[in-house]
Enzyme design. Structure first.
Site, PDB file in Angstrom:
ATOM      1  N   HIS A   1      29.452  29.811  29.524  1.00  0.00           N
ATOM      2  CA  HIS A   1      28.630  29.345  30.653  1.00  0.00           C
ATOM      3  C   HIS A   1      27.320  28.729  30.144  1.00  0.00           C
ATOM      4  O   HIS A   1      26.230  29.196  30.471  1.00  0.00           O
ATOM      5  CB  HIS A   1      28.341  30.510  31.618  1.00  0.00           C
ATOM      6  CG  HIS A   1      28.038  30.035  33.012  1.00  0.00           C
ATOM      7  ND1 HIS A   1      28.468  30.700  34.139  1.00  0.00           N
ATOM      8  CD2 HIS A   1      27.341  28.968  33.465  1.00  0.00           C
ATOM      9  CE1 HIS A   1      28.034  30.069  35.219  1.00  0.00           C
ATOM     10  NE2 HIS A   1      27.351  29.008  34.829  1.00  0.00           N
TER      11      HIS A   1
ATOM     12  N   ALA B   1      26.947  25.125  30.067  1.00  0.00           N
ATOM     13  CA  ALA B   1      26.903  23.683  30.367  1.00  0.00           C
ATOM     14  C   ALA B   1      25.517  23.248  30.856  1.00  0.00           C
ATOM     15  O   ALA B   1      25.107  22.121  30.644  1.00  0.00           O
ATOM     16  CB  ALA B   1      27.964  23.330  31.409  1.00  0.00           C
TER      17      ALA B   1
ATOM     18  N   ARG C   1      32.954  27.180  38.354  1.00  0.00           N
ATOM     19  CA  ARG C   1      32.901  28.634  38.415  1.00  0.00           C
ATOM     20  C   ARG C   1      34.293  29.175  38.084  1.00  0.00           C
ATOM     21  O   ARG C   1      35.303  28.611  38.517  1.00  0.00           O
ATOM     22  CB  ARG C   1      32.491  29.138  39.812  1.00  0.00           C
ATOM     23  CG  ARG C   1      31.017  28.943  40.155  1.00  0.00           C
ATOM     24  CD  ARG C   1      30.098  29.857  39.328  1.00  0.00           C
ATOM     25  NE  ARG C   1      28.690  29.700  39.694  1.00  0.00           N
ATOM     26  CZ  ARG C   1      27.830  28.898  39.072  1.00  0.00           C
ATOM     27  NH1 ARG C   1      28.218  28.157  38.051  1.00  0.00           N
ATOM     28  NH2 ARG C   1      26.570  28.841  39.458  1.00  0.00           N
TER      29      ARG C   1
ATOM     30  N   THR D   1      33.911  23.405  34.480  1.00  0.00           N
ATOM     31  CA  THR D   1      32.518  23.772  34.223  1.00  0.00           C
ATOM     32  C   THR D   1      31.877  24.288  35.516  1.00  0.00           C
ATOM     33  O   THR D   1      30.654  24.393  35.592  1.00  0.00           O
ATOM     34  CB  THR D   1      31.700  22.559  33.711  1.00  0.00           C
ATOM     35  OG1 THR D   1      31.867  21.487  34.643  1.00  0.00           O
ATOM     36  CG2 THR D   1      32.122  22.122  32.329  1.00  0.00           C
TER      37      THR D   1
ATOM     38  N   GLU E   1      33.636  36.798  34.091  1.00  0.00           N
ATOM     39  CA  GLU E   1      32.557  36.689  33.098  1.00  0.00           C
ATOM     40  C   GLU E   1      31.388  37.627  33.384  1.00  0.00           C
ATOM     41  O   GLU E   1      30.614  37.952  32.478  1.00  0.00           O
ATOM     42  CB  GLU E   1      32.042  35.244  33.023  1.00  0.00           C
ATOM     43  CG  GLU E   1      31.290  34.783  34.286  1.00  0.00           C
ATOM     44  CD  GLU E   1      30.765  33.345  34.198  1.00  0.00           C
ATOM     45  OE1 GLU E   1      31.540  32.455  33.806  1.00  0.00           O
ATOM     46  OE2 GLU E   1      29.588  33.128  34.545  1.00  0.00           O
TER      47      GLU E   1
END
Ligand code: NAD
Length: 345
Positions: free
Chosen positions: A295, A297, A234, A232, A263
């Site tokens: 992305h 979280a 990078r 969680t 991403e």
């Protein structure tokens, strides 16, 4: 103050409107910040940026030429900002180091539960009125060994939650906090040992030159066979093609990922499938033991409120010439991963 807010998403806008009140003029921009879009900040003193905005030398020079003097990152990570270049240009940079470590740690736990117990697969099956349980076997978390890489704000919360499941929690951090570990039943081990014995490994370290591609084929070969990898932090911390190979060879049992190495141009918006050309992502998504989210979280109401409030507080302190609490500093030296076994108490 006049604030240019790049990469604005619907989910965050009202939190910024509430935090800023009438005292500030926010220019909500959907564009991602890049050299091509920097001119949208013209006339604004503040550029407020998100995780995939481009904050390289060229963009920073442009922002400066358009009158920006403060870069306010609404994120905890600042790997996307060239901190040295900003300092050289005389730009002040603030970020939000802590908004809700719980949001991210709880999400990491969610990835573990879903990946291990195949909840996402089961949901899709049941929607098709398919009720076979074949292929859905998981394992008890109790008594399993959880390896945590990075015991900062998020890693510490994550360790506590996993202790609640009855897991043995071991950790590696280049700056171990031994008294905290002792008080919470967490044992520091060397990097190599953490890799070798963890049934599940969760990453909570920043992305920087030391950690870029830290998780590659060499490291995967040293992990316990069948282990689950959770990221969680990078995407760039993991060498994605090596991960795919480790999954294909069944060296790893699965990967729960909230972040993805490439991403940048893809995440945080919907776009036609035909516009996304990314063979690595395709291979990752085709892998049945991969659970990938976009992305998210951090995405809780509490976190969004705190991000907005902290960002506006920093902007106001800057406006009044007060000392700033959350200034970005160049990556600290000496955070290298050790390679020889060492045990921390
Ligand atoms: P933190 O700074 O509180 O903790 C990071 C820890 O990593 C520190 O204890 C540090 O000593 C350790 N560390 C740094 N380099 C290391 C290395 N090379 N080897 C071992 N340990 C190392 O950060 P945090 O608030 O816990 O956040 C961790 C990361 O989570 C952030 O950097 C960010 O990238 C990511 N994050 C992701 C989301 C999301 O939505 N997915 C949200 C917030 C943060």
């Amino acid at each position: 103050m006049k604030i240019a807010m790049f990469s604005t998403h619907d989910f965050e806008r009202s939190f910024f409107e509430d935090a800023a009140g009438p005292g500030h003029e926010i220019r909500f921009l959907q564009s991602r910040l890049s050299p091509a879009t920097a001119e949208k900040a013209l006339g604004c003193k503040v550029a407020c940026c998100f995780v995939n905005d481009q904050l390289d030398v060229e963009t920073l020079e442009q922002l400066k030429s358009f009158g920006v003097s403060l870069i306010a990152l609404r994120s905890a990570g600042f790997n996307h900002l060239n901190v040295r270049a900003a300092h050289t240009l005389g730009l002040t940079c603030v970020y939000v180091p802590e908004y809700s470590p719980h949001a991210v740690a709880e999400f990491a736990v969610g990835l573990i539960l879903s990946l291990n117990r195949k909840i996402h697969t089961a949901h899709l099956r049941v929607r098709d009125l398919r009720f076979s349980l074949d292929g859905l076997v998981g394992f008890d978390l109790k008594d399993k060994t959880i390896g945590v890489i990075g015991t900062g704000r998020i890693g510490k919360v994550f360790c506590k939650i996993m202790r609640g499941f009855g897991c043995q929690v071991i950790a590696y951090d280049s700056y171990p906090d031994s008294s905290w570990a002792h008080a919470h039943g967490v044992e520091y081990r060397s990097f190599q040992e953490t890799l070798a014995v963890a049934d599940i490994l969760s990453l909570h370290i920043p992305l920087n030159p030391d950690t870029h591609h830290l998780f590659n084929s060499d490291v995967f070969s040293k992990m316990k066979s069948g282990a689950l990898l959770i990221n969680t932090s990078r995407g760039g911390i993991i060498h994605t093609e090596d991960l795919i190979q480790a999954l294909e060879s069944k060296k790893l049992g699965g990967a729960g990922l909230d972040v993805y190495e490439f991403e940048g141009p893809i995440f945080f918006r919907d776009q036609p499938r035909k516009d996304i050309y990314d063979p690595v992502l395709e291979r990752l998504l085709n892998h049945e033991t991969v659970l990938l989210t976009g992305h998210q979280a951090f995405l809780t109401k509490e976190a969004l409120r705190k991000i907005a409030e902290t960002t506006v507080q920093s902007i106001e302190a800057y406006e009044k010439g007060e000392s700033l609490e959350h200034v970005t500093v160049p990556i600290r030296e000496g955070g290298k991963i050790e390679t020889s076994p060492r045990r921390n108490s």
